[in-house]
Design a protein around this motif. Structure first.
Motif, PDB file in Angstrom:
ATOM      1  N   SER A  60       2.429  10.857   3.595  1.00 50.07           N
ATOM      2  CA  SER A  60       2.661  10.259   4.913  1.00 50.07           C
ATOM      3  C   SER A  60       1.415  10.377   5.790  1.00 50.07           C
ATOM      4  O   SER A  60       1.012   9.410   6.461  1.00 50.07           O
ATOM      5  N   LEU A 105       1.017   4.199  -2.930  1.00 48.95           N
ATOM      6  CA  LEU A 105       0.834   5.614  -2.614  1.00 48.95           C
ATOM      7  C   LEU A 105       2.017   6.449  -3.085  1.00 48.95           C
ATOM      8  O   LEU A 105       1.850   7.562  -3.589  1.00 48.95           O
ATOM      9  N   SER A 153      -5.265   6.351   6.584  1.00 49.06           N
ATOM     10  CA  SER A 153      -5.880   5.216   5.881  1.00 49.06           C
ATOM     11  C   SER A 153      -5.686   3.883   6.597  1.00 49.06           C
ATOM     12  O   SER A 153      -6.124   2.845   6.094  1.00 49.06           O
ATOM     13  N   VAL A 161      -5.405   3.447  -1.907  1.00 48.73           N
ATOM     14  CA  VAL A 161      -5.129   2.542  -0.779  1.00 48.73           C
ATOM     15  C   VAL A 161      -6.221   1.486  -0.648  1.00 48.73           C
ATOM     16  O   VAL A 161      -5.925   0.293  -0.450  1.00 48.73           O
ATOM     17  N   SER A 218      -5.260  -2.416  -1.258  1.00 48.96           N
ATOM     18  CA  SER A 218      -5.322  -3.346  -0.129  1.00 48.96           C
ATOM     19  C   SER A 218      -6.365  -4.433  -0.357  1.00 48.96           C
ATOM     20  O   SER A 218      -6.156  -5.591   0.002  1.00 48.96           O
ATOM     21  N   ASN A 248       0.831  -1.211   0.000  1.00 49.88           N
ATOM     22  CA  ASN A 248       0.000   0.000   0.000  1.00 49.88           C
ATOM     23  C   ASN A 248       0.864   1.258   0.000  1.00 49.88           C
ATOM     24  O   ASN A 248       0.554   2.247  -0.672  1.00 49.88           O
ATOM     25  N   GLY A 249       1.959   1.211   0.762  1.00 44.66           N
ATOM     26  CA  GLY A 249       2.869   2.352   0.804  1.00 44.66           C
ATOM     27  C   GLY A 249       3.533   2.610  -0.536  1.00 44.66           C
ATOM     28  O   GLY A 249       3.673   3.763  -0.958  1.00 44.66           O
ATOM     29  N   GLN A 282      -6.850  -0.156   5.631  1.00 45.49           N
ATOM     30  CA  GLN A 282      -5.907  -1.254   5.427  1.00 45.49           C
ATOM     31  C   GLN A 282      -6.203  -2.416   6.364  1.00 45.49           C
ATOM     32  O   GLN A 282      -6.220  -3.582   5.946  1.00 45.49           O
ATOM     33  N   TYR A 302      -1.264   7.990   4.558  1.00 43.34           N
ATOM     34  CA  TYR A 302      -0.988   6.595   4.927  1.00 43.34           C
ATOM     35  C   TYR A 302      -1.451   6.310   6.358  1.00 43.34           C
ATOM     36  O   TYR A 302      -2.071   5.281   6.633  1.00 43.34           O
TER      37      TYR A 302
END
Length: 265
Positions: free
Chosen positions: A113, A11, A119, A42, A46, A7-8, A123, A116
């Motif tokens: 950041s 993004l 979110s 995201v 995910s 996911n990171g 996730q 993330y």
């Protein structure tokens, strides 16, 4: 590969693409467009990567998509061909040198950041899945009802403000009707409520580790109340007597009946 890492990476790629677009358009304000759409990235990443398509995961993904696409098109249609927002102009003036690098780090990477962190409940909901027995059904149902409430405040609040600004007769006036009669920031209140609803839904599996995801709604509520939401707009109108009079009567965030101000004799 760890799904949180996947996911990171998704993004990171997404925000770098938007950074390039913003530099071509010479408008760092386009980062605001990336905000809503980033949550969609995201949610879909995910969900698809985990490959567990249970009802709760699909529901939370659809809710995020509805919110994210609405915000993306609302901000996108408004900002795409307009001059850079005053906030980003102020940043340019303050930075003076290495503007592109600072925009990349302090606007796009910083927003990435923050996104993330916020979110995390999405996730966790898509990674830690569970069958919908009685209590998970109750949790998801409460979350959906709360989300609808938040979405109403944000979408209707935005629509009312847009209609108000569109009317030439309201030039120089302050929006004080509709939802704006009960809170000075119905859209921000609605956004906070929606993220708390996502947080509630995310714990439906009743796995204790999913409680970590509640950092997301806590963080976005903090940002809205004390950093980038309410404070920025309140400072913008601090010297506006009409707004200050409105502020005396109207709750800053949570919807409440307007106060009755006694006139001085």
């Amino acid at each position: 590969m760890n799904p949180f890492l996947v996911n990171g990476i998704a993004l990171f790629i997404f925000f770098n693409l938007f950074f390039i677009i913003a530099q071509v358009k010479k408008n760092n304000g386009l980062a605001d467009m990336a905000w809503g759409l980033g949550f969609v990235v995201v949610a879909l990443t995910s969900l698809i990567y985990q490959g567990t398509y249970d009802i709760a995961s699909i529901i939370i993904t659809l809710l995020v998509m509805l919110w994210g696409f609405r915000l993306f098109f609302y901000i996108g249609l408004r900002n795409w061909n307009k001059p850079e927002d005053f906030r980003y102009v102020d940043m340019r003036n303050k930075w003076k040198t290495k503007v592109m690098l600072k925009a990349y780090l302090y606007v796009f990477m910083l927003q990435m950041s923050f996104l993330y962190i916020i979110s995390l409940p999405i996730q966790f909901a898509n990674i830690y899945t569970s069958e919908l027995t009685l209590w998970p059904i109750v949790i998801v149902s409460v979350g959906v009802l709360l989300w609808i409430t938040g979405f109403y405040f944000e979408a209707v609040g935005d629509a009312q403000l847009k209609a108000f600004k569109k009317d030439p007769a309201n030039k120089g006036k302050v929006m004080q009707s509709g939802l704006w009669k009960y809170t000075r920031h119905p859209n921000y209140f609605g956004e906070s409520v929606m993220w708390w609803s996502i947080g509630i839904i995310s714990v439906y599996s009743m796995d204790l580790i999913t409680l970590i995801g509640l950092v997301g709604p806590l963080f976005i509520t903090y940002l809205l109340l004390f950093v980038s939401g309410v404070p920025l707009l309140e400072r913008k109108y601090k010297n506006n007597p009409l707004f200050q009079d409105y502020a005396k009567r109207t709750s800053v965030f949570f919807p409440l009946p307007p106060k009755k101000i006694k006139s001085s004799s």
